[in-house]
Design a protein around this motif. Structure first.
Motif, PDB file in Angstrom:
ATOM      1  N   THR A   1      39.582  39.836  33.742  1.00  0.00           N
ATOM      2  CA  THR A   1      40.936  39.621  34.257  1.00  0.00           C
ATOM      3  C   THR A   1      41.228  38.148  34.492  1.00  0.00           C
ATOM      4  OG1 THR A   1      40.138  40.001  36.490  1.00  0.00           O
ATOM      5  CG2 THR A   1      41.119  41.870  35.367  1.00  0.00           C
ATOM      6  N   PHE A   2      40.169  37.331  34.596  1.00  0.00           N
ATOM      7  CA  PHE A   2      40.389  35.907  34.854  1.00  0.00           C
ATOM      8  C   PHE A   2      40.906  35.214  33.598  1.00  0.00           C
ATOM      9  CE2 PHE A   2      39.226  31.484  35.112  1.00  0.00           C
ATOM     10  CZ  PHE A   2      39.463  31.151  36.425  1.00  0.00           C
TER      11      PHE A   2
ATOM     12  N   ASP B   1      47.488  34.943  41.747  1.00  0.00           N
ATOM     13  CA  ASP B   1      47.410  36.392  41.584  1.00  0.00           C
ATOM     14  C   ASP B   1      46.051  36.969  41.933  1.00  0.00           C
ATOM     15  OD1 ASP B   1      50.054  36.653  40.532  1.00  0.00           O
ATOM     16  OD2 ASP B   1      49.305  35.648  38.743  1.00  0.00           O
TER      17      ASP B   1
ATOM     18  N   MET C   1      51.580  33.201  34.557  1.00  0.00           N
ATOM     19  CA  MET C   1      50.528  34.115  35.031  1.00  0.00           C
ATOM     20  C   MET C   1      51.147  35.304  35.744  1.00  0.00           C
ATOM     21  SD  MET C   1      47.541  33.151  34.281  1.00  0.00           S
ATOM     22  CE  MET C   1      46.625  34.205  35.402  1.00  0.00           C
ATOM     23  N   ALA C   2      50.530  36.368  35.568  1.00  0.00           N
ATOM     24  CA  ALA C   2      50.996  37.567  36.259  1.00  0.00           C
ATOM     25  C   ALA C   2      49.779  38.408  36.611  1.00  0.00           C
ATOM     26  CB  ALA C   2      51.941  38.352  35.355  1.00  0.00           C
ATOM     27  N   VAL C   3      50.005  39.367  37.468  1.00  0.00           N
ATOM     28  CA  VAL C   3      48.913  40.268  37.820  1.00  0.00           C
ATOM     29  C   VAL C   3      48.538  41.073  36.588  1.00  0.00           C
ATOM     30  CG1 VAL C   3      48.303  42.258  39.192  1.00  0.00           C
ATOM     31  CG2 VAL C   3      49.615  40.414  40.208  1.00  0.00           C
ATOM     32  N   ARG C   4      47.261  41.081  36.277  1.00  0.00           N
ATOM     33  CA  ARG C   4      46.817  41.820  35.098  1.00  0.00           C
ATOM     34  C   ARG C   4      45.989  43.019  35.528  1.00  0.00           C
ATOM     35  NH1 ARG C   4      45.285  39.028  30.548  1.00  0.00           N
ATOM     36  NH2 ARG C   4      43.131  39.010  31.183  1.00  0.00           N
TER      37      ARG C   4
ATOM     38  N   ILE D   1      39.629  39.871  41.350  1.00  0.00           N
ATOM     39  CA  ILE D   1      40.128  39.946  39.980  1.00  0.00           C
ATOM     40  C   ILE D   1      41.353  39.047  39.843  1.00  0.00           C
ATOM     41  CG2 ILE D   1      39.207  42.257  39.581  1.00  0.00           C
ATOM     42  CD1 ILE D   1      42.152  43.235  39.856  1.00  0.00           C
ATOM     43  N   ASN D   2      41.727  38.761  38.618  1.00  0.00           N
ATOM     44  CA  ASN D   2      42.816  37.849  38.303  1.00  0.00           C
ATOM     45  C   ASN D   2      42.514  36.464  38.839  1.00  0.00           C
ATOM     46  OD1 ASN D   2      44.349  39.768  36.905  1.00  0.00           O
ATOM     47  ND2 ASN D   2      45.066  40.597  38.836  1.00  0.00           N
ATOM     48  N   ARG D   3      43.495  35.590  38.795  1.00  0.00           N
ATOM     49  CA  ARG D   3      43.168  34.239  39.235  1.00  0.00           C
ATOM     50  C   ARG D   3      44.385  33.526  39.799  1.00  0.00           C
ATOM     51  NH1 ARG D   3      42.518  30.390  33.991  1.00  0.00           N
ATOM     52  NH2 ARG D   3      43.794  31.526  32.535  1.00  0.00           N
TER      53      ARG D   3
ATOM     54  N   LEU E   1      34.669  42.881  35.300  1.00  0.00           N
ATOM     55  CA  LEU E   1      36.129  42.991  35.426  1.00  0.00           C
ATOM     56  C   LEU E   1      36.730  41.673  35.896  1.00  0.00           C
ATOM     57  CD1 LEU E   1      38.522  45.033  35.300  1.00  0.00           C
ATOM     58  CD2 LEU E   1      38.260  45.277  37.756  1.00  0.00           C
ATOM     59  N   GLU E   2      36.013  40.997  36.807  1.00  0.00           N
ATOM     60  CA  GLU E   2      36.480  39.689  37.272  1.00  0.00           C
ATOM     61  C   GLU E   2      36.685  38.741  36.094  1.00  0.00           C
ATOM     62  OE1 GLU E   2      33.386  38.619  40.019  1.00  0.00           O
ATOM     63  OE2 GLU E   2      34.611  39.059  41.760  1.00  0.00           O
TER      64      GLU E   2
ATOM     65  N   GLU F   1      43.132  38.787  43.504  1.00  0.00           N
ATOM     66  CA  GLU F   1      43.151  39.943  44.388  1.00  0.00           C
ATOM     67  C   GLU F   1      41.726  40.400  44.661  1.00  0.00           C
ATOM     68  OE1 GLU F   1      45.389  42.868  42.328  1.00  0.00           O
ATOM     69  OE2 GLU F   1      47.302  41.930  42.791  1.00  0.00           O
TER      70      GLU F   1
END
Lengths: 249, 694
Positions: A81-82, B181, A1-4, B176-178, A77-78, B183
């Motif tokens: 990006t999830f 990560d 996983m990385a920041v997207r 956002i993200n999960r 967006l949540e 945020e």
């Protein structure tokens, strides 16, 4: 996983709208949920938008879906990006290759596939190759460990790969004639390599007299998937599929 | 009621309680980060773990209902333990997880000293870290002019997200993200548009969201805290003014369930820098076109000379929006002694008159009463701009469901759904007559509220509209035994106090707009009145705090004290009398306004008979005993509304209602002096060009 993050602005298309066909499909999708709960359709709409955009989700598509469902943009967006199956930056025109990097595949040589990706496509995942045709990423288990190592391209999986056969798959996509999906060696799905090793005695399949209808053994996959006689006995009538379900069309 | 044993103590609690509430009721302390009484339950920080006897694992008490607990094997009540070694270990474990990625920057963190994480680490944490790995790094986000982010510190409790979505009603924040990560951010780092966004700083249990204007300004233990009341709008939110030395450093909300719960608007919170800039710190006298600094005696002499030379009917006084009851009383007293009839506290031209009875100009349903209401008609008001926290209360009631809301006036995003009925008096008349379909919904309601705003009243035909609104309330059953739903929402803090004291023109006197007209008066006293344009000609004496419109027009400036610099009473739109406490002293030679009026009266030869604030209050309470009863809302007389409804008040103009507040952030001289408010105002204009253009 990385920041997207969303793709940088110069890669973003200026606008997005569903095609007429997709729009009709989307409206049907929304109708599946009770009034006021139309947000539940967000994942399927995003997925359709991603397919329409060539395999990735631009910012305008996210905003269009938010507007369609009456959701705040941040809420969509949540979701986008999830779920890592939503790709937020452009992918290869011809194929985005998802290479399984989970233990069984790695044990069976997935690292060779990554090397192929590195030199044929790009050193880094999520980067488009120089010619713009391909991109790749490492994903978690694709669910066919018995056929490891494997990749997923669009809706098709290619299994039992080696560096060479993987290159052939890529070549096939480059030429526009990808090989047949499934195992890339002499193998029928997850059956043993080189043909069956058990239940090979032909007498097993000889005609046996039985009380009623003579039972034919399943020899082809298509037959095997059909339920036997006993399974076809229903006490209650078989429920009909919902007539308005256009997703089956 | 359900029985429960908490730490060996048997208690009875309502079954809808959560275990956390039940434990608190039993006197046990439960640590928490994500749980907040006024927000939905998230259950994601896991800090509130308790042992539930019979459960193999500790349970998150914030997300576990009392009715979900099973009785013991012999039918004994469920047992909860909050201080066992298991719970202790669970707390330590959770703390350790939370601290894996939390930076050790407490010495440079603004939350230091008032940080939940810091406090709970001291109370529930372990002494040393076992982690050698690098900590997670998160990019800081831009989320507006008021909230500074330091996202490394975020522990993802999502209180801010829930606040923005639920209370503020502007779903702009999200996660956002999960996983690791995850945020917190706004959509593509746009600025938040909520007028309540400052509250996320209070809600943040760590230093991830801190106040941008207050960044690195002070430590909480250096500050003197004064409990006071806000005057930025007519709601009178409970605030705490934090000062260091004589400087106000910040303003925070206090809990007052009857008024603001625990929220305050951004204007209330961030007007602080306006208290420092543009201040009038000494008297000025106009010489030619310029104002020159003068001494108090010079200034008084100039006024006395002028006042002595003109007839009484050519003198007038207008009281401003932020004045306390004491100085209004002193002004009224002085004008009465000077036999001046031209006095008014209604700069905006509102027709409200004390003679109609108190119920006709107060918010009779009370702010807390909104939660008991079951229908709402908003007439000529934009509560989101005029009283943000009250608007949040309406939204709270709306979220609970079964709450039809109708709006007559300007269409706007009020953060809740409403039925738009019409733009002006025509629609109101239609509802009053019962012909409109919405009238039926009001009639069916047990506790309807008719909220009348200043957009409906502050116009030439305001009297007729007030009567029409009262008639609507009476006709549709909003005024009855045990319920008075006729509620006037004021926009300025001093209005109800002014009306209570009778700061309206005496017989033959002029109202504020007439006083400001060309050639109307020779001498005009402005007590902090900045929202009115006084025509050239009159000699203007301005008593106030800021170099704003009033001061620019003035011929003599007498520097007064701002609301954090004086003790005084203020009456909110409900008619609730509250006490403002002094947190600091006015700058330079400025004085408290009542003292200025007292000194001036001496010079004018009609000395006011009080030498101290206490003496003034004694006189005030003698004349108006109701004002001595602090923090309560006097029951209103429904008869006032009926009499107002029967008032024949002339014709109604059909023009649509126009809100008097065009810019929420710049409604008074203090806000206009604030750079922060200017920035917010610019951001709001940019964020909503469509609404601004309407």
């Amino acid at each position: 996983m990385a920041v997207r993050r969303l793709a940088p602005e110069h890669l973003q298309p200026k606008e997005f709208s569903f095609t007429a066909e997709n729009l009709a499909w989307a409206q049907n999708e929304i109708k599946k949920y009770p009034p006021g709960r139309q947000q539940s359709a967000v994942i399927s709409l995003l997925w359709r938008a991603q397919e329409q955009c060539g395999g990735w989700l631009p910012q305008k598509a996210i905003e269009a879906v938010a507007a369609m469902l009456g959701m705040a943009k941040i809420r969509v967006l949540e979701v986008a990006t999830f779920y890592t199956m939503f790709l937020l930056s452009p992918v290869g025109r011809k194929a985005h290759i998802q290479v399984c990097g989970t233990t069984p595949c790695v044990l069976r040589g997935a690292e060779e596939l990554f090397k192929v990706c590195h030199h044929r496509i790009h050193e880094e995942p999520f980067h488009v190759s120089a010619d713009g045709d391909f991109s790749w990423e490492e994903v978690e288990c694709l669910g066919a460990c018995v056929n490891a190592p494997m990749v997923l391209i669009g809706h098709d999986t290619f299994e039992d790969l080696t560096a060479e056969t993987f290159e052939k798959v890529i070549d096939g996509y480059a030429k526009g004639s990808p090989p047949k999906p499934g195992p890339q060696i002499d193998r029928h799905f997850s059956a043993p390599v080189g043909g069956p090793t058990t239940l090979t005695d032909p007498s097993l399949y000889a005609k046996k007299p039985s009380a009623g209808e003579p039972q034919q053994p399943a020899v082809a996959d298509d037959d095997a998937k059909k339920p036997g006689a006993a399974a076809n006995v229903h006490e209650a009538p078989i429920p009909k599929p919902p007539a308005a379900d256009s997703s089956r069309a | 009621m359900a029985k429960l044993i908490v730490d060996g103590k048997e208690i009875d609690v309502p079954p809808e309680y959560t275990l956390l509430q039940a434990c608190e009721a039993a006197g046990a302390e439960i640590p928490r980060f994500c749980f907040h009484e006024r927000l939905s339950i998230a259950g994601n920080c896991r800090m509130c773990l308790v042992e539930l006897v019979g459960s193999p694992k500790p349970v998150a008490s914030c997300a576990w209902g009392v009715r979900d607990c099973r009785p013991g094997p012999k039918g004994e009540p469920p047992q909860v333990r909050t201080r066992t070694p298991m719970v202790r270990k669970a707390h330590e474990g959770v703390m350790e997880f939370l601290l894996i990625n939390h930076p050790l920057d407490c010495p440079i963190c603004d939350q230091g000293g008032e940080c939940d994480l810091q406090d709970q680490t001291m109370a529930y944490g372990v002494d040393a870290s076992r982690f050698r790995e690098n900590k997670r790094a998160v990019e800081d986000k831009y989320i507006g002019a008021l909230v500074k982010t330091s996202m490394n510190r975020c522990i993802q409790c999502t209180r801010c997200v829930r606040f923005a979505t639920e209370v503020a009603g502007v779903p702009e924040l999200g996660a956002i993200n999960r996983g690791e990560d995850m945020e917190i951010t706004t959509y593509l780092e746009t600025a938040m548009t909520s007028e309540l966004q400052g509250n996320v700083v209070d809600l943040c249990p760590v230093g991830a969201l801190t106040s941008k204007p207050y960044a690195f300004a002070a430590r909480p233990w250096e500050l003197a805290k004064t409990e006071s009341v806000d005057v930025m709008d007519a709601l009178g939110s409970a605030i705490r003014v934090d000062t260091r030395g004589r400087e106000v450093m910040r303003i925070l909300p206090r809990v007052n369930e009857d008024v603001n719960e625990e929220w305050i608007s951004d204007k209330t919170r961030h007007v602080v820098d306006g208290l420092r800039t543009q201040r009038l710190d000494q008297p000025y006298l106009r010489e030619g076109t310029r104002l020159r600094p003068a001494s108090w005696s010079e200034a008084f002499a100039a006024i006395a000379a002028k006042v002595g030379a003109v007839p009484r009917q050519r003198i007038g006084a207008i009281a401003g929006d932020l004045a306390t009851v004491e100085e209004l009383f002193a002004l009224k007293d002085l004008m009465t002694r000077l036999e001046v009839k031209n006095i008014d506290c209604r700069q905006d031209g509102s027709p409200a008159l004390p003679a109609w009875g108190r119920a006709t100009y107060t918010f009779n349903a009370t702010v807390a009463g909104i939660e008991n209401a079951d229908a709402l008609l908003i007439v000529g008001s934009n509560p989101r701009r005029e009283s943000v926290v009250l608007n949040a209360r309406i939204r709270k009631r709306w979220r609970a469901g079964q709450f039809p809301i109708g709006l007559i006036g300007e269409q706007a995003d009020l953060t809740y759904a409403y039925e738009y009925l019409g733009a002006g008096p025509d629609t109101l008349a239609e509802i009053a007559s019962g012909r409109h379909p919405f009238a039926e919904r009001l009639k069916q309601a047990q506790h309807p509220i008719i909220l009348v705003g200043q957009a409906a009243l502050s116009r030439p035909d305001g009297k007729a509209i007030a009567a029409l609104a009262a008639r609507t309330a009476v006709e549709l059953g909003a005024v009855k035994e045990g319920w008075n739903g006729f509620s006037v929402l004021h926009t300025v803090a001093s209005r109800v106090g002014g009306l209570d004291l009778g700061l309206v023109p005496g017989e033959g006197g002029m109202a504020a707009p007439d006083m400001a007209a060309p050639g109307a008066l020779d001498v005009l006293f402005l007590l902090g009145a900045d929202e009115i344009d006084v025509a050239p000609g009159a000699f203007v004496v301005y008593i106030g705090t800021h170099g704003d419109r009033g001061a620019h027009r003035a011929d003599v400036i007498l520097p007064g004290a701002a609301y954090t610099e004086k003790t005084g009473l203020t009456v909110n739109t409900e008619g609730r009398v509250q006490l403002i406490n002094r947190a600091g002293f006015p700058p330079g030679n400025a004085r408290e306004d009542w003292a200025i009026l007292r000194a001036l009266s001496d010079q004018l030869g009609t000395r006011l008979p009080y030498d101290s604030l206490n003496q003034l209050r004694a006189a005030l309470f003698k004349a108006h005993p109701a004002l001595a009863r602090l923090d309560v809302v006097e029951p209103s007389d429904a008869g006032d509304i009926r009499r107002l409804a029967d008032l024949s008040a002339g014709a109604v103009d059909r023009a649509p209602f126009r809100s008097p507040i065009t810019d929420f952030y710049l409604t008074n001289p203090i806000a206009r002096a604030s750079a922060i408010m200017a920035e917010c105002s610019a951001l709001a204009r940019r964020a909503a060009p469509a609404i601004a253009a309407e």
